[in-house]
Write a protein that holds these residues in place. Structure first.
Motif, short mmCIF file in Angstrom:
data_model
loop_
_atom_site.label_atom_id
_atom_site.label_comp_id
_atom_site.label_asym_id
_atom_site.label_seq_id
_atom_site.Cartn_x
_atom_site.Cartn_y
_atom_site.Cartn_z
N TYR A 1 24.86 59.94 -11.05
CA TYR A 1 25.54 61.09 -10.45
C TYR A 1 24.83 61.51 -9.17
O TYR A 1 23.60 61.41 -9.07
CB TYR A 1 25.54 62.27 -11.42
N GLN A 2 25.62 61.99 -8.20
CA GLN A 2 25.06 62.66 -7.04
C GLN A 2 24.87 64.13 -7.42
O GLN A 2 25.84 64.83 -7.72
CB GLN A 2 25.98 62.54 -5.83
N VAL A 3 23.64 64.58 -7.39
CA VAL A 3 23.30 65.89 -7.95
C VAL A 3 23.96 67.03 -7.19
O VAL A 3 24.60 67.91 -7.77
CB VAL A 3 21.78 66.08 -7.99
N GLY A 4 23.84 67.03 -5.86
CA GLY A 4 24.34 68.16 -5.09
C GLY A 4 25.85 68.22 -4.99
O GLY A 4 26.42 69.28 -4.71
N GLU A 5 26.54 67.10 -5.22
CA GLU A 5 27.98 67.06 -5.02
C GLU A 5 28.77 66.96 -6.32
O GLU A 5 29.99 66.86 -6.29
CB GLU A 5 28.32 65.86 -4.13
N LYS A 6 28.09 66.96 -7.46
CA LYS A 6 28.76 66.86 -8.76
C LYS A 6 29.74 65.70 -8.75
O LYS A 6 30.93 65.83 -9.03
CB LYS A 6 29.48 68.17 -9.09
N ASN A 7 29.20 64.53 -8.41
CA ASN A 7 30.03 63.34 -8.23
C ASN A 7 29.43 62.17 -9.02
O ASN A 7 28.24 61.89 -8.91
CB ASN A 7 30.10 62.98 -6.74
N LYS A 8 30.26 61.49 -9.81
CA LYS A 8 29.81 60.31 -10.53
C LYS A 8 30.14 59.08 -9.71
O LYS A 8 31.29 58.87 -9.31
CB LYS A 8 30.47 60.24 -11.92
N LEU A 9 29.14 58.26 -9.44
CA LEU A 9 29.32 57.06 -8.63
C LEU A 9 29.88 55.93 -9.49
O LEU A 9 29.39 55.69 -10.60
CB LEU A 9 27.99 56.64 -8.00
N ASN A 10 30.86 55.25 -8.96
CA ASN A 10 31.53 54.19 -9.73
C ASN A 10 30.97 52.83 -9.32
O ASN A 10 31.38 52.25 -8.31
CB ASN A 10 33.04 54.23 -9.50
N PHE A 11 30.05 52.32 -10.11
CA PHE A 11 29.46 51.01 -9.84
C PHE A 11 30.08 49.91 -10.71
O PHE A 11 29.65 48.76 -10.65
CB PHE A 11 27.94 51.06 -10.07
#
Length: 347
Positions: free
Chosen positions: A277-287
């Motif tokens: 996850y990107q902490v500051g943007e509340k975003n889960k990265l799709n790998f």
């Protein structure tokens, strides 16, 4: 004239003895200084040492990085060279560094420690001195500065700071403040979040954030943020991040720069997977790790962050339904900025 005749024998004597007068009178050349090393090379040695500790290398291998003085520092009782049973180091960060005299370089470091069997984590702050001597760098001194710990006790999350002089304790958070229902990232259906207790916790390297995963049918993920060395419970900010249908997080680790959070999740298939996850943007990265290593066939476990926060290492092993293809098994490096991955250790 008499004085001139007296000087001449001296000139002849020095010349015939193989010594020119001007060479004799010239001041001696300065001897070259003994190399004292440099902080950049000392830092590289320190990175190697800390990576070895995070990788849980043997005591014998770790001792090779230390002088006898530093080895005795680690035997003093306050410092732990290796993580204890059921504990593991999941990352580190060099917080400060400076040059000392006589080929010595000082570094302040934070080691991230987590437990898998209970919700407890700590940041261990050490003062380490690297010395250059006999054409090599070694850690010559180690001192424990501070231990900051968080632990789940029922629905309470307790923060504790320990130094040689004092101990502080703060009740940081209670799970009843977490939303009772939450939709998974990218989804719209709300699930009832587990709020009975903590499955896993972790501190970021700067001791200004904490992440936690909860127990329950649908485990949830949350991040806490505060300012100041000692958190004020009334000023702690909660960010509910995600919820897992029928699953829960079992291990968390912030990247050294705190921009990313790696989460190891126990899946419904009985195997583990890793999300970032990107902490500051509340975003889960799709790998697309779940496509490369399908649940059930492969078990994917987090290993460690690299010091520059650009990549992490994860381990792939056989799952509950072992696949015929064993080629994916081994240790992989995942670049979290590009999504590229490469196998670095086989088997």
């Amino acid at each position: 004239m008499t004085a001139s005749y007296k000087v001449l024998p001296l000139l002849l004597a020095l010349t015939f003895q193989g010594c020119n007068l001007w060479d004799f009178l010239k001041p001696p050349e300065r001897q070259p200084e003994v190399p004292q090393g440099n902080r950049g090379e000392a830092r590289e040695l320190l990175h190697s040492y800390l990576r070895a500790r995070v990788a849980d290398e043997s005591t014998e291998n770790l001792r090779a990085y230390l002088t006898e003085e530093a080895w005795h520092d680690y035997q003093g009782g306050n410092l732990s060279l290796r993580a204890e049973r059921e504990e593991e180091y999941v990352g580190y960060k060099i917080m400060e560094e400076t040059d000392l005299a006589e080929g010595k370089f000082a570094f302040t470091t934070n080691l991230q420690l987590v437990e898998r069997e209970r919700p407890l984590a700590a940041n261990i702050t050490e003062d380490l001195v690297v010395r250059y001597s006999n054409d090599e760098y070694r850690v010559s001194s180690a001192r424990l500065l501070k231990t900051v710990e968080i632990r789940g006790v029922g629905t309470d999350l307790i923060w504790v700071s320990r130094t040689k002089e004092e101990e502080q304790e703060v009740k940081l958070f209670n799970l009843q403040e977490f939303p009772a229902r939450l939709a998974a990232l990218g989804g719209s259906t709300e699930l009832e979040t587990g709020r009975a207790g903590y499955a896993t916790v972790v501190l970021n390297p700067d001791n200004r954030r904490a992440a936690f995963g909860t127990t329950g049918t649908h485990g949830a993920l949350g991040i806490l943020k505060w300012t100041g060395a000692t958190p004020d419970p009334d000023q702690v900010e909660l960010t509910p991040v995600d919820v897992y249908y029928g699953e829960h997080a079992i291990l968390l680790s912030f990247s050294p720069d705190s921009r990313y959070l790696a989460v190891e999740i126990r899946s419904t298939a009985g195997t583990d997977r890793v999300e970032v996850y990107q902490v500051g943007e509340k975003n889960k990265l799709n790998f697309r790790l779940d496509q490369a290593f399908p649940a059930g066939k492969y078990n994917v476990s987090f290993r460690q962050w690299e010091p520059d926060s650009k990549a992490l290492l994860f381990r792939v092993s056989a799952g509950v339904n072992p696949p015929e293809d064993e080629e994916p098994m081994g240790t992989w490096r995942l670049n979290v900025q590009t999504g590229e991955r490469e196998k670095v250790i086989g088997g």
